[in-house]
Design a protein around this motif. Structure first.
Motif, PDB file in Angstrom:
ATOM      1  N   GLY A  86       0.831  -1.198   0.000  1.00  0.00           N
ATOM      2  CA  GLY A  86       0.000   0.000   0.000  1.00  0.00           C
ATOM      3  C   GLY A  86       0.866   1.249   0.000  1.00  0.00           C
ATOM      4  O   GLY A  86       1.752   1.414  -0.834  1.00  0.00           O
ATOM      5  N   GLU A  87       0.631   2.120   0.980  1.00  0.00           N
ATOM      6  CA  GLU A  87       1.415   3.349   1.090  1.00  0.00           C
ATOM      7  C   GLU A  87       2.515   3.223   2.141  1.00  0.00           C
ATOM      8  O   GLU A  87       3.147   4.220   2.497  1.00  0.00           O
ATOM      9  N   ASN A 125      -6.350  -0.638   4.754  1.00  0.00           N
ATOM     10  CA  ASN A 125      -6.389   0.795   4.483  1.00  0.00           C
ATOM     11  C   ASN A 125      -5.148   1.441   5.096  1.00  0.00           C
ATOM     12  O   ASN A 125      -4.987   1.468   6.316  1.00  0.00           O
ATOM     13  N   SER A 126      -4.271   1.957   4.251  1.00  0.00           N
ATOM     14  CA  SER A 126      -2.992   2.482   4.730  1.00  0.00           C
ATOM     15  C   SER A 126      -3.166   3.667   5.671  1.00  0.00           C
ATOM     16  O   SER A 126      -2.420   3.817   6.642  1.00  0.00           O
TER      17      SER A 126
END
Length: 710
Positions: A86-87, A125-126
């Motif tokens: 992800g991030e 969800n980052s």
């Protein structure tokens, strides 16, 4: 010199783990420059300074070419492994040559597994994961990081000491009679009576199991429960070992059982007793044969179990008996171990407070990869624990949230595939379930009430743009709304099960936990010393030498069940084993660990059979598939994995589960089983004889491996 780091694209540290050598290097590198007489710079600040150029370069590469480098070696010989989830950017470093690239990459994926067990679908969800990993409260952040650092330390320790964690499979304690008795006891005396009690506060025990150090004695699941995935079970065993580490040697089995006398002060008061060491005779529990102690290779010293309590039968729902703590002087080393344990336990204000864990669950009407459970770990004696996994109230919300997340992920994928500005009819035809999603999510939001007004507003906006009576539904407008809805669904999951869930006081009553604890202690009192010795010498090579001459060691793994069978491999200086003490034991252990690493490298390249000559030894590795009746199926060409793929194992992505699905594509009408066998033979044994022995050994071990978890 080791370090593991999780950072954002802006070089903000979300988590770090270092060993003492790495911290010393940081102090030498930055302390002399920045220390002006007040204090040395914080480790976190030094790490940020050290890694900032690397993080910025990675962010630039992602921005410019949407790619980053995954590994490199610096001039001073430091290995760096990088992986983007992800991030969040994960960076693993080794500067002493003790870890390979595979080891570093494995550590990254294992940390990700820890986070999934700790935070559940928040990890999808980052933005939310960043909030969890780096809370504004510095005290909470310190406790969280210390917990994750402790898990990595425990993982490193177990992976270097325990074969089960080296090959990533659960090891059963081989004693069918006692195993069967304990499973029946867990069902009738623990699980059923707890679930029938009004003191369970809405929770329901789904699974109960008994651990002896890292080995599984018995596992029971209620009829309505989903099975526990082997990788999840291995992670739970690691959690228990982190909560109650093995401070003393496994063979030191004469400590008196701890008693849960009171929870009111938030500290477990343990009942201390003396250690009786009898070396003059061997006393075994009933139904225990002399063979269980492996006569001919057993140590010269045995521990005699204390007699069972007389005239005392504790029923779960019966009257509670008050126990008076007994305190007495103990040996300094024992006191030090207990003081260390108290320090570890003091972090948990209430010993009766459960730990929230997120595990995969499959039901008839749904599936959730990270279903919330409460985990109660009751240490019966040092090294022996009873673990209860309960279903919490409102857990069905997690299933609904996951279904909605999957639906919006599919929708987002479809919208990315179509051109900008698609007709409404085309959108409906490509996603026939969109109308059904609308009905279900409307109902779900009404059931939530006013818990999240932002979700209601975004969903209303989405419906206005997606369900047009005339005209077009614009994909460019719907895509950001899809992402926003997914983020808000994860936020609701976080609020329900992570943020509020961790602080909830709703749990099994302390009285109910204490009764289960006491009953289990009474059941195993006569067995505890035997179990602790047996856990250290579960299976020995003595019983195999006559039938398999020249065989030094083997590891047999049922990858479908995630269980392994292998002779014990003890290299402790204060224990006696078939390999003796000192250099020989360590040499054989190093050969076994080397064989596991070598077999993984070849399996990554698609090889299922490997035979190697290493000086005076032959290494053999086999992976094969069978149907449910034990008939060996034909060999197929396995996929070759890239160097930066998830490492082979169960904790790091569950490679074997994916492999079974891959093989089952050509055998859809059969139940497929996967097995592994690794052996070490003396080099004087002819290769043909080694191959025949491996076939016979696999056939011999097939039946014990079929002991079900139930």
């Amino acid at each position: 010199m080791k370090c593991l780091l999780v950072v954002t694209e802006s070089a903000e540290i979300l988590f770090y783990w270092t060993d003492a050598a790495f911290e010393k290097n940081l102090r030498e590198q930055y302390g002399a420059v920045e220390n002006t007489g007040d204090r040395l710079p914080a480790v976190e600040d030094s790490i940020n300074t050290l890694f900032a150029p690397l993080i910025i370069s990675c962010s630039t590469l992602i921005e410019k070419i949407n790619d980053i480098y995954t590994s490199f070696v610096t001039e001073n010989g430091h290995h760096y492994i990088l992986h983007q989830f992800g991030e969040c950017l994960y960076i693993a470093v080794n500067g002493d040559g003790s870890e390979s690239e595979d080891d570093l990459r494995r550590k990254i994926f294992v940390l990700k597994k820890f986070m999934e067990v700790q935070f559940g679908m928040v990890t999808l969800n980052s933005t939310l994961l960043k909030k969890e990993l780096r809370p504004n409260d510095t005290g909470k952040r310190g406790r969280l990081w210390k917990m994750l650092q402790g898990l990595l330390d425990t993982y490193d320790l177990l992976r270097n000491q325990e074969q089960s964690f080296m090959v990533e499979a659960v090891e059963r304690l081989i004693h069918p009679t006692l195993c069967e008795q304990c499973i029946e006891f867990l069902e009738r005396r623990v699980v059923q009576q707890i679930n029938g009690s009004p003191e369970r506060a809405g929770e329901e025990v789904l699974h109960a199991f008994i651990l002896v150090h890292t080995k599984l004695l018995a596992f029971y699941s209620s009829r309505s429960a989903s099975s526990v995935k082997p990788s999840d079970l291995l992670a739970l065993i690691l959690l228990v070992q982190n909560m109650y580490p093995d401070i003393s040697d496994h063979g030191d089995a004469a400590a008196e059982p701890p008693s849960l006398h009171t929870y009111s002060s938030g500290i477990v008061i343990q009942e201390k007793g003396r250690r009786d060491l009898l070396a003059t005779n061997i006393s075994t529990p009933s139904n225990t044969s002399q063979e269980d102690f492996d006569v001919g290779s057993a140590p010269e010293v045995y521990y005699t179990p204390q007699p069972s309590p007389t005239g005392k039968k504790t029923e779960l729902m019966g009257a509670e008996e008050e126990c008076t703590p007994v305190f007495q002087f103990v040996e300094p080393d024992i006191q030090m171990a207990e003081d260390s344990l108290n320090i570890l336990e003091s972090e948990h204000r209430d010993p009766a407070f459960p730990r929230r864990v997120f595990l995969e669950a499959t039901f008839k009407d749904g599936y959730c990869p990270m279903m919330p459970h409460s985990m109660y770990c009751l240490p019966l004696w040092p090294g022996i624990s009873l673990v209860l996994l309960t279903k919490i109230p409102n857990s069905q919300v997690a299933v609904s949230l996951y279904n909605f997340l999957e639906a919006f992920s599919l929708l987002e994928k479809k919208l990315n595939e179509v051109q900008e500005g698609i007709p409404h009819s085309r959108l409906q035809s490509s996603l026939p379930s969109l109308a059904d999603l609308r009905t279900k999510l409307d109902k779900f939001i009404r059931a939530l009430g006013n818990i999240d007004q932002q979700l209601q507003n975004t969903w209303t906006d989405f419906k206005n743009k997606a369900f047009l009576r005339t005209g077009q539904g614009n994909a460019q407008e719907l895509l950001p709304l899809c992402r926003s809805l997914r983020s808000q669904l994860c936020a609701i999951y976080r609020q329900y099960f992570v943020t509020e869930g961790q602080g909830s006081h709703q749990r099994l009553s302390e009285n109910l936990q204490k009764k289960a604890f006491t009953m289990m202690q009474e059941k195993l009192t006569d067995w505890k010393d035997f179990l602790l010795v047996k856990s250290k010498r579960n299976i020995t090579m003595v019983s195999y030498l006559e039938e398999f001459p020249g065989l030094i060691h083997f590891i047999y793994v049922d990858r479908t069940a995630g269980q392994m069978i292998s002779p014990s491999l003890s290299v402790s200086d204060d224990s006696t084993s078939e390999l003796g003490k000192g250099p020989l034991a360590h040499f054989i252990k190093s050969k076994v660990w080397s064989l596991v690493r070598t077999s993984r490298r070849y399996l990554q390249k698609g090889y299922t059979t490997v035979t190697l000559r290493d000086g005076d030894y032959y290494f053999s590795y086999f992976l094969w598939f069978e149907n449910e009746t034990g008939y060996k199926l034909e060999v197929i060409e396995l996929p070759v994995l890239s160097d930066d793929s998830a490492p082979i194992g169960m904790l790091a992505g569950d490679y074997y589960r994916k492999l079974l699905r891959y093989y089952s594509k050509t055998h859809q009408t059969e139940i497929i089983k996967c097995y592994e066998l690794m052996t070490i033979h003396l080099g004087v044994i002819p290769p043909d004889s080694i191959l025949q022995q491996c076939c016979d050994l696999a056939r011999k071990l097939w039946e014990p491996s079929r002991i079900p978890l139930l």
